[in-house]
Design a protein around this motif. Structure first.
Motif, short mmCIF file in Angstrom:
data_model
loop_
_atom_site.label_atom_id
_atom_site.label_comp_id
_atom_site.label_asym_id
_atom_site.label_seq_id
_atom_site.Cartn_x
_atom_site.Cartn_y
_atom_site.Cartn_z
N TYR A 1 -1.36 -0.92 13.69
CA TYR A 1 -1.63 -1.73 12.51
C TYR A 1 -0.67 -1.38 11.37
CZ TYR A 1 -5.83 -3.05 14.99
OH TYR A 1 -6.70 -3.53 15.94
N LEU A 2 -0.29 -2.39 10.59
CA LEU A 2 0.63 -2.22 9.48
C LEU A 2 -0.08 -2.10 8.14
CD1 LEU A 2 3.28 -4.84 10.60
CD2 LEU A 2 3.70 -2.39 10.36
N ASP A 3 -1.39 -2.23 8.12
CA ASP A 3 -2.14 -2.15 6.88
C ASP A 3 -2.13 -0.72 6.33
OD1 ASP A 3 -3.32 -4.04 8.94
OD2 ASP A 3 -4.15 -4.90 7.10
N PHE A 4 -2.36 -0.61 5.02
CA PHE A 4 -2.49 0.70 4.38
C PHE A 4 -3.65 1.44 5.04
CE2 PHE A 4 -4.10 2.97 0.35
CZ PHE A 4 -3.39 4.11 0.66
N SER A 5 -3.36 2.59 5.64
CA SER A 5 -4.35 3.31 6.45
C SER A 5 -4.39 4.77 6.05
CB SER A 5 -4.00 3.18 7.94
OG SER A 5 -4.97 3.79 8.74
N ARG A 6 -5.60 5.26 5.74
CA ARG A 6 -5.73 6.63 5.26
C ARG A 6 -6.49 7.55 6.19
NH1 ARG A 6 -6.99 6.47 -1.26
NH2 ARG A 6 -4.92 7.07 -1.93
N GLY B 1 0.82 -1.21 0.00
CA GLY B 1 0.00 0.00 0.00
C GLY B 1 0.84 1.25 0.00
N GLN B 2 1.71 1.38 -1.00
CA GLN B 2 2.51 2.58 -1.21
C GLN B 2 2.08 3.19 -2.54
OE1 GLN B 2 4.90 4.18 0.49
NE2 GLN B 2 4.86 2.84 2.27
N PRO B 3 1.00 3.96 -2.56
CA PRO B 3 0.41 4.40 -3.82
C PRO B 3 1.29 5.40 -4.57
CG PRO B 3 -0.65 5.48 -1.97
CD PRO B 3 0.27 4.46 -1.39
N LEU B 4 1.17 5.37 -5.89
CA LEU B 4 1.93 6.28 -6.74
C LEU B 4 1.60 7.74 -6.44
CD1 LEU B 4 3.81 6.61 -9.23
CD2 LEU B 4 1.77 6.54 -10.65
N LEU B 5 0.36 8.02 -6.06
CA LEU B 5 -0.06 9.39 -5.79
C LEU B 5 0.38 9.88 -4.42
CD1 LEU B 5 -3.67 9.68 -7.23
CD2 LEU B 5 -1.55 10.56 -8.15
N GLY B 6 1.16 9.10 -3.70
CA GLY B 6 1.54 9.50 -2.36
C GLY B 6 0.54 8.98 -1.35
#
Length: 595
Positions: free
Chosen positions: A306-311, A251-256
Motif C-alpha cells: 500500500y502507498l498510503d501513509f502507514s505508521r 503523508g510526509q509529516p514535519l515530525l518525521g
C-alpha cells in the motif's frame, strides 16, 4: 546568485538573478502553514532571542565548547582549537582515579573514585592540552574517537561570568569498544574579544569497556537485505530526502515518520518475516526471511504494498485458521487482511481510525481471539490540535479498542469497556501485560504532553459481560507525567512481577531553564514540578506486587536516553538479567550527532 523558474506555454524558462542566495524551502513544506501561535513557540527555541541571560551566554560559548571536545579527540591538532585562556589557568586532573564497579561479561564498568590527598595540577601555557591528553590517555593513540557534548547546567555568577556543567561522551570501536561518560565544569568570562576560559574542573566519570575485537553489534542491513533492495524500497534514504521529493499531502509529516514494523512467519517456514510501514507515497514492504539469514523482497506478490501513509502494523492470528493475518494503518483507516499461509494477504475489513500511531493486541475478554487497541495522536505540527495545557493535555484524539467478534467483525468497544476514561490524550504507544497477576491482560498507554494511563482489567466471573477497565495510573503511581513515547514491560529485578520502562524526552536545555530563579512566577506553582519532570528523561517503574509501583529511575541510572522512542527489555549478554535497549533521535537533517 539564484535561479528563477517560470513555466509558460509549456516551456520552462530559467533566469539567473544577482540576489543574495537563500536556503531553499522544500516543496510543500508544511512549516509555512503552521498556526501563528505555534510558529511563535518554535521561534522561542532560538537561544539568542531568549530573555534568560544564562541561555544567551551559553549560546555564546557553544562553539568553544564543541571545539574543546573535538580537541579532546585530537589533542595534538593545535589547529582544532586555540581558545582564549585566562593567564595562569590551573587545571586539575580531569581523569580521576577509576575503580572497577561492575563486570557483567563481556563488559567492564569503571567509575571515578573520591579524590584523596594531593591532587595533580597542570600549570603553565600547556596546562589545558596536557590535562586533555591525560584524559584521553585511556584510549589508544591511533584510536578514532567519536565525541559529543551536552550542556546540562548553567548559572551566571555575581561578577557576570558563566559556569556551565558539560556532559562529555567519548567513544571508539577499535581496538576495543570503549566509552567514557563524564562531567566537566567550565567557567567563562566575557570581554570585547569574546569568551575566555577562566576555570575547568572534572567532577565524575564513568567508563565502559566492551569485548575485545569487534563490537557486540554491527550494522548488517546491507548484507541482510541487499543494497539494491534497500534502494528500491526507499529505505536507504532519510526523511529529509523524501520530504523534498514527495507531495506532503501524501503523508510526509514535519515530525518525521515513526515507522512501525511487524515480525511474524507469514509463509509457514518457521522463520520470522518482516513487514515495514512507510510514509505516504512509498509502498509498505514485506521481506521474507531465507534460511541463510537474508531477506527476499516479496512486497508486490504479498498484495500488501500500500502507498498510503502507514505508521503501524501487526502480524497476528485473527480468524482461527492458524495462519498469520495483517492489521495495518493506512491514512485514517485501519485495514484487516487475511493471510493464506504463503505470504499473501487479502482485505477482509476496514474501519475508520484517524491518526493511529501504534497497535497492540490481546484477548481482553477471554473468548479465544485477539482484540486490537489503536493509539491515536493529534499532530500539532501538521495542523492538529495544540496540546492544552502543554504539560497535562487531554484534548487529543481518542484511542479505540476494537473487539473481535469473529468472522472479521470488529466493534468499537472503547466506551463499553471503560477505556474512554482519560482517553483524549496524545498517545504514542501501548502495551498489554497482566501486571497484577489475576489472569487477564491490563493495558498501559504512553502519552505525549502529560499523564499516562494504566487500565486495570477488572473482568468479573460473568465473562465478557462483566468486563470493565479502570484507569488506576494515579493510584498505582505510574502516571509518569512527561513526553511519553514508548513503553515496555519486563521483570528487571526477577521477583516475578512485571516492571515498566517508559521512554520520554531528555532535555539538557529544559533542565537548565526550568531550574532558574523566576520560572516559578512565570509558569505558576502547579506547573513547575511537571515541567521539571518533562526534562528528566526516561522512567523505570518497579512493581511492588501490591498494585503500586516505585520510581526506580534514579537508582537505576536510566533517565538520560536522549530523545527516546520505543524501548525494549532483552538480555543482550545472556547473564539472566534484563537489559534495556533504547532507540533515540529526531529529525536533524545533517546533524547526525542527535541520532
Amino acid at each position: 546568485m539564484t535561479l528563477t523558474h517560470i513555466l509558460t506555454g509549456g516551456f520552462l524558462l530559467v533566469f539567473a538573478a544577482n540576489v543574495p542566495a537563500q536556503e531553499a524551502t522544500l516543496p510543500g513544506d508544511p512549516f509555512e502553514r503552521l498556526p501563528e501561535s505555534l510558529r511563535e513557540n518554535l521561534e522561542r527555541a532560538v537561544p539568542m532571542r531568549s530573555d534568560w541571560e544564562s541561555e544567551v551566554l551559553t549560546a555564546r560559548v557553544g562553539a568553544e565548547v564543541q571545539a574543546l571536545v573535538r580537541y579532546l579527540a585530537s589533542p595534538d591538532n593545535e589547529a582544532a582549537w586555540k581558545p582564549r585562556v585566562a593567564p595562569g589557568l590551573r587545571v586539575p586532573s580531569l581523569r580521576p582515579k577509576h575503580e572497577l564497579v561492575a563486570s557483567p561479561a563481556p563488559f567492564e564498568v569503571f567509575r571515578s573514585a573520591p579524590r584523596e590527598g594531593e591532587e595533580l595540577i597542570y600549570e603553565g601555557p600547556s596546562a589545558l592540552p596536557d590535562a586533555l591528553r591525560a584524559l584521553r590517555a585511556g584510549f589508544a593513540d591511533d584510536a578514532v574517537l567519536d565525541t559529543e557534548v551536552h550542556v546540562s547546567g548553567a548559572r551566571v555568577e555575581a561578577d557576570g561570568s558563566l559556569a556551565i556543567e558539560v556532559e562529555v561522551i567519548v567513544s571508539t570501536d577499535a581496538p576495543r569498544p570503549r566509552q567514557l561518560n563524564g562531567f566537566l565544569e567550565l567557567r567563562w568570562s566575557f570581554g570585547e574579544e569574546g569568551p575566555t576560559l577562566v576555570g575547568i574542573d572534572g567532577s565524575r566519570w564513568e567508563e565502559v569497556q566492551g569485548p575485545p575485537g569487534a563490537p557486540l553489534f554491527r550494522d548488517a542491513s546491507e548484507r541482510a537485505f541487499g543494497v539494491g533492495a534497500l534502494q528500491r524500497a526507499g529505505l536507504a534514504q532519510g526523511v529529509s530526502y523524501w520530504r523534498g521529493r514527495l507531495d506532503t499531502r501524501l503523508g510526509q509529516p514535519l515530525l518525521g515518520h515513526p515507522a512501525g514494523i511487524a515480525l511474524g512467519d507469514v509463509d509457514g517456514d518457521g522463520l520470522e518475516d518482516l513487514y515495514v510501514c512507510q510514509p505516504g507515497g512509498l509502498p509498505n514492504q514485506l521481506f521474507v526471511r531465507r534460511a541463510d539469514g537474508r531477506f527476499l523482497e516479496r512486497t508486490h506478490a504479498s498484495g500488501a504494498d500500500y502507498l498510503d501513509f502507514s505508521r503501524a502494523a501487526l502480524l497476528i492470528e485473527l480468524d482461527g485458521d492458524a495462519e498469520l493475518d495483517l492489521v495495518v494503518t493506512l491514512g485514517d483507516e485501519l485495514l484487516f487482511l487475511a493471510g493464506d499461509g504463503e505470504g499473501r494477504f487479502a482485505p477482509r475489513a476496514s474501519l475508520e481510525v484517524p491518526s493511529a500511531t501504534s497497535l497492540a493486541a490481546a484477548d481482553v475478554d477471554g473468548d479465544g481471539d485477539l482484540d486490537v487497541y489503536a493509539c491515536a495522536y493529534s499532530d500539532p505540527y501538521g495542523g492538529g490540535a495544540l496540546p492544552r495545557p502543554y504539560h497535562d493535555a487531554n484534548n487529543g484524539r481518542r484511542n479505540v479498542l476494537l473487539r473481535n467478534d469473529g468472522a472479521w467483525s470488529f466493534v468499537d468497544a472503547t466506551a463499553a469497556l471503560g477505556l474512554e476514561a482519560n482517553n483524549r490524550r496524545f498517545s504514542f504507544a501501548a502495551a498489554w501485560e497482566d501486571y497484577d497477576r489475576d489472569g487477564d491482560p491490563d493495558l498501559y498507554v504512553a502519552n505525549d504532553f502529560g499523564r499516562n494511563n494504566l487500565y486495570r482489567n477488572d473482568r468479573s466471573d460473568k465473562g465478557a459481560e462483566g468486563l470493565r477497565f479502570v484507569d488506576v495510573a494515579a493510584a498505582a503511581g505510574v502516571q509518569d507525567m512527561a513526553a511519553g513515547m514508548g513503553v515496555s514491560w519486563g521483570d528487571v529485578d526477577r521477583d516475578g512481577d512485571m516492571d515498566l520502562y517508559v521512554s520520554n524526552m531528555f532535555s539538557s536545555a529544559g533542565g537548565r531553564i526550568v531550574d532558574k530563579p523566576g520560572i516559578r512566577e512565570r509558569v505558576g506553582e502547579d506547573a513547575l514540578a511537571p515541567l521539571l519532570r518533562f526534562a528528566k528523561g526516561n522512567t523505570l517503574l518497579e512493581n511492588r506486587g501490591d498494585g503500586t509501583f516505585r520510581d526506580a529511575s534514579g537508582d537505576a541510572g536510566i533517565t538520560m536516553g536522549r530523545w527516546s522512542w520505543g524501548a525494549d527489555f532483552l538480555d543482550i549478554n545472556n547473564d539472566g538479567w534484563s537489559d534495556i535497549i533504547v532507540p533515540n533521535g529526531f529529525v536533524t537533517n545533517h546533524m547526525t550527532k542527535d541520532l
